[in-house]
Design a protein around this motif. Structure first.
Motif, short mmCIF file in Angstrom:
data_model
loop_
_atom_site.label_atom_id
_atom_site.label_comp_id
_atom_site.label_asym_id
_atom_site.label_seq_id
_atom_site.Cartn_x
_atom_site.Cartn_y
_atom_site.Cartn_z
N ARG A 500 0.70 -1.27 -0.02
CA ARG A 500 0.07 0.07 0.01
C ARG A 500 0.96 1.30 -0.14
O ARG A 500 0.91 2.11 0.84
CB ARG A 500 -0.88 0.10 1.25
CG ARG A 500 -2.10 -0.99 1.20
CD ARG A 500 -3.03 -0.81 0.18
NE ARG A 500 -3.51 0.73 0.21
CZ ARG A 500 -4.67 0.87 1.05
NH1 ARG A 500 -5.16 -0.12 1.87
NH2 ARG A 500 -5.15 2.18 0.97
N MET A 501 1.77 1.43 -1.00
CA MET A 501 2.40 2.58 -1.20
C MET A 501 1.94 3.99 -0.99
O MET A 501 2.38 4.90 -0.78
CB MET A 501 3.37 2.59 -2.42
CG MET A 501 4.17 1.29 -2.63
SD MET A 501 5.35 1.12 -1.30
CE MET A 501 6.42 2.45 -1.81
N ASP A 502 0.37 4.11 -1.50
CA ASP A 502 -0.45 5.10 -1.11
C ASP A 502 -0.69 5.73 -0.06
O ASP A 502 -1.03 6.78 0.29
CB ASP A 502 -1.47 4.99 -2.36
CG ASP A 502 -2.50 4.17 -2.00
OD1 ASP A 502 -1.87 2.85 -1.52
OD2 ASP A 502 -3.95 4.08 -1.53
N LYS A 503 -0.64 4.71 1.00
CA LYS A 503 -1.11 5.04 2.23
C LYS A 503 0.10 5.32 3.01
O LYS A 503 1.09 4.40 3.26
CB LYS A 503 -1.76 4.00 3.07
CG LYS A 503 -2.56 4.20 4.20
CD LYS A 503 -3.74 3.04 4.44
CE LYS A 503 -4.82 3.58 5.46
NZ LYS A 503 -5.63 2.52 6.09
N LYS A 504 0.43 6.57 3.65
CA LYS A 504 1.58 7.05 4.22
C LYS A 504 1.41 7.37 5.72
O LYS A 504 0.37 7.87 6.09
CB LYS A 504 2.21 8.31 3.65
CG LYS A 504 2.35 8.15 2.10
CD LYS A 504 2.65 9.56 1.58
CE LYS A 504 2.98 9.31 0.15
NZ LYS A 504 3.42 10.48 -0.66
N PHE A 505 2.34 7.00 6.60
CA PHE A 505 2.27 7.18 8.08
C PHE A 505 3.55 7.99 8.60
O PHE A 505 4.46 7.62 7.98
CB PHE A 505 2.25 5.89 8.64
CG PHE A 505 0.81 5.10 8.47
CD1 PHE A 505 -0.29 5.40 9.10
CD2 PHE A 505 0.95 4.16 7.65
CE1 PHE A 505 -1.52 4.80 8.84
CE2 PHE A 505 -0.18 3.45 7.31
CZ PHE A 505 -1.34 3.76 7.90
N GLY A 506 3.42 9.05 9.39
CA GLY A 506 4.55 9.86 9.83
C GLY A 506 4.91 9.22 11.32
O GLY A 506 4.19 9.52 12.11
N VAL A 507 6.01 8.84 11.39
CA VAL A 507 6.62 8.51 12.61
C VAL A 507 7.59 9.66 13.10
O VAL A 507 8.56 10.11 12.25
CB VAL A 507 7.47 7.19 12.36
CG1 VAL A 507 8.10 6.82 13.87
CG2 VAL A 507 6.59 6.13 12.14
N ARG A 508 7.14 10.27 14.11
CA ARG A 508 7.74 11.30 14.63
C ARG A 508 8.73 11.08 15.73
O ARG A 508 8.61 10.46 16.79
CB ARG A 508 6.84 12.45 15.15
CG ARG A 508 7.35 13.86 15.58
CD ARG A 508 6.40 14.75 16.11
NE ARG A 508 6.89 15.91 16.33
CZ ARG A 508 6.08 16.91 17.29
NH1 ARG A 508 4.75 16.51 17.49
NH2 ARG A 508 6.56 17.94 17.49
N ILE A 509 10.09 11.39 15.65
CA ILE A 509 11.27 11.12 16.57
C ILE A 509 11.40 12.37 17.25
O ILE A 509 12.02 13.57 16.51
CB ILE A 509 12.23 10.57 15.82
CG1 ILE A 509 11.82 9.31 15.26
CG2 ILE A 509 13.22 10.34 16.77
CD1 ILE A 509 11.49 8.14 15.94
N GLU A 510 11.22 12.72 18.48
CA GLU A 510 11.44 13.88 19.10
C GLU A 510 12.86 13.67 19.94
O GLU A 510 13.05 12.78 20.69
CB GLU A 510 10.31 14.46 20.04
CG GLU A 510 9.11 14.76 19.52
CD GLU A 510 8.08 14.90 20.55
OE1 GLU A 510 8.24 15.77 21.23
OE2 GLU A 510 6.92 14.36 20.23
#
Length: 559
Positions: A500-510
């Motif tokens: 599912r390359m069209d579905k993106k998720f953002g992993v935020r590293i603080e």
């Protein structure tokens, strides 16, 4: 008269020269003195030390000290439905004040007044005054046995009088026998100083509401109280009173009990009282989310008392009602689709309108229309991204109640039911202790060729939670980075899965000071289910970060 005066002075000096090892010992002394003299006592003013840790002064007064407050007097005059209670406060000044010596820790008498502004009771009647009435453990056992045999409470009092040789030897009156449950709660609080209970009675002294939680339940709620599940549909006693356990999930994903309540009527006011009492017990910590059986009165109470808590209806109860209210198989299946529909809210709303029109749902009284009105409490699009720890039904409450129903008879008294509940509670805690031992003394099996991430996860999570986490770790290989967005103190890794390359998720590293501080993902699985998603595991693996670093605080499952 001189002799009486000398006797009084000797008695006074004997009292003021007393020393006690504890506050409780001082109270017991004055209460025994009151029994001999013919009055009742109660605890009054108290002072604490500077750290607010120790009591350093206690005033014990005659129970007839003070006066009825003006607001209560006004209420008595306005309430014409029933005859006002007799006045008991007459401004009596008799008291004993004891204070604690800091050096020795012992207590001495600071003030003593022995003059009363009311007649004293004769010795054979003073035993009936409030502070002198107590039901011993032996009597509690006898009362419970007689109740099991079906003996009515007024007859139990007659038997006790005969057994002990008179009403003045029993140590309690008939009203106390009716309050066996409350006496049991008081005894529990003596053994467990953090045991909490609160009850509500009507003008006739009948029980309207009861809530209790022991110290372990309060600690469990502090640790695991993000999501509460409760079901008010069970009536497990001969009085047909709703029995409402408050339950949740612990670090083994097993049922943990936070407290229990009983109410006489299922009204929003009764539930409001119970929820407020629960909040008082738990230091005003409100749950993030609540799952209930769909009772309308309960829904109203949650909106009033816990307005910021997420609320969803139990899917199991909805499934039961589908069978009860719908008879066409096609309509049933289409209705069930709303439970798990993952479309956007706008699209979901269109589906609902079409469904209602197609099935000619026009009456606001129909079950379908009522469920449509409550759709935000059970349809998936409205609940997406909210923390329910993977729970969608009150099966936790169901399973607890099934245990409670084992060996539970409909003719049980409240006291018997309470004892049965405590046995079930003890059994669950033994099981949790065994799970703790297993988690501490063993590590879940992993294959030799397992990834370092999987092997480390096996040492961090409890076995039950590791099984859930394993699925996320297994699909890490399907993840890949699409882009990296750098900020001043954080970076966001945009991740997709190969299928599912069209579905993106953002992993935020603080980061803080060059060190990893917090990890989150836009899929919100960590916040909603309590365990990390595959996207987080993927980025942690790339960054060569361990799962249980000081930064990544998981709400459920860590050892």
């Amino acid at each position: 008269m001189a002799y009486a005066s000398d006797e009084s002075m000797f008695e006074y000096l004997n009292v003021v020269s007393k020393m006690f090892d504890s506050e409780a010992e001082g109270y017991e002394f004055y209460n025994k003195y009151a029994l001999e003299k013919g009055f009742s006592v109660r605890k009054s003013y108290v002072e604490w030390d500077g750290s607010n840790k120790y009591i350093i002064l206690r005033k014990i007064v005659c129970s007839r000290e003070g006066f009825c407050e003006e607001k209560h007097m006004k209420r008595k005059m306005e309430d014409r439905k029933r005859r006002p209670r007799s006045l008991t406060r007459v401004g009596c000044n008799a008291k004993l004040v004891i204070t604690r010596q800091e050096e020795t820790g012992r207590w001495f008498v600071k003030d003593f007044i022995d003059e009363h502004s009311h007649p004293l009771a004769p010795r054979d009647l003073s035993c009936l005054l409030r502070s002198h009435r107590r039901i011993s453990d032996e009597q509690k056992a006898d009362i419970a046995d007689m109740e099991k045999c079906g003996i009515r409470k007024y007859r139990i009092m007659d038997i006790l009088c005969f057994q002990y040789g008179g009403f003045d030897k029993v140590g309690c009156i008939k009203r106390d026998i009716y309050n066996t449950v409350i006496m049991h709660m008081m005894a529990r609080r003596e053994r467990d100083v953090d045991f909490f209970f609160k009850y509500l009675v009507d003008e006739h002294g009948h029980l309207k509401g009861l809530f209790w939680a022991d110290s372990q339940s309060r600690l469990d709620y502090e640790a695991f109280g993000d999501v509460i599940v409760f079901d008010s549909t069970y009536r497990t006693n001969k009085y047909n009173l709703p029995f409402v356990p408050f339950v949740g999930l612990n670090h083994h994903r097993s049922t943990v009990i936070f407290g229990c309540g009983i109410i006489s009527h299922e009204t929003s006011q009764a539930y409001e009282w119970m929820l407020r009492t629960f909040s008082d017990c738990m230091a005003q910590k409100h749950p993030i989310s609540v799952i209930t059986d769909g009772d309308l009165a309960m829904q109203r109470a949650i909106r009033v008392v816990w307005p910021n808590s997420n609320h969803r209806l139990c899917i199991w109860h909805i499934q039961q009602n589908i069978v009860r209210h719908l008879h066409d198989d096609d309509v049933k299946e289409e209705f069930r689709s709303f439970i798990y529909d993952t479309s956007f809210i706008e699209e979901h709303e269109i589906k609902w309108i079409q469904f209602l029109q197609r099935n000619k749902v026009t009456s606001e009284e129909s079950w379908l229309h009522q469920m449509y009105q409550m759709r935000k409490l059970w349809c998936a699009p409205y609940l997406e991204g909210r923390c329910f720890l993977g729970l969608s039904s009150n099966q936790r409450s169901e399973s607890l109640n099934s245990v409670l129903h084992t060996h539970l008879e409909g003719k049980m008294s409240l006291f018997e039911m309470l004892e049965h509940y405590e046995r079930c509670l003890a059994s669950r805690r033994i099981n949790e202790a065994l799970q703790d031992v297993e988690a501490l003394q063993s590590v879940p099996f992993t294959e030799e060729n397992a990834s370092p991430l999987e092997k480390h996860a096996a040492t961090v999570f409890t076995p039950s939670v590791f099984k859930m986490v394993l699925w996320s770790i297994d699909v890490v290989s399907k993840c890949q980075i699409r882009e990296i967005l750098d900020g001043s103190e954080d970076s966001t890794y945009v991740v997709s899965k190969q299928e599912r390359m069209d579905k993106k998720f953002g992993v935020r590293i603080e980061e803080q000071g060059g060190l990893l501080h917090r990890v989150s993902c836009s899929c919100r699985k960590l916040e909603c289910a309590g365990t990390p998603c595959s996207h987080i595991f993927y980025i942690l693996g790339i960054l060569k970060q361990t799962i249980f670093c000081p930064v990544v605080a998981f709400p459920l499952g860590g050892l």
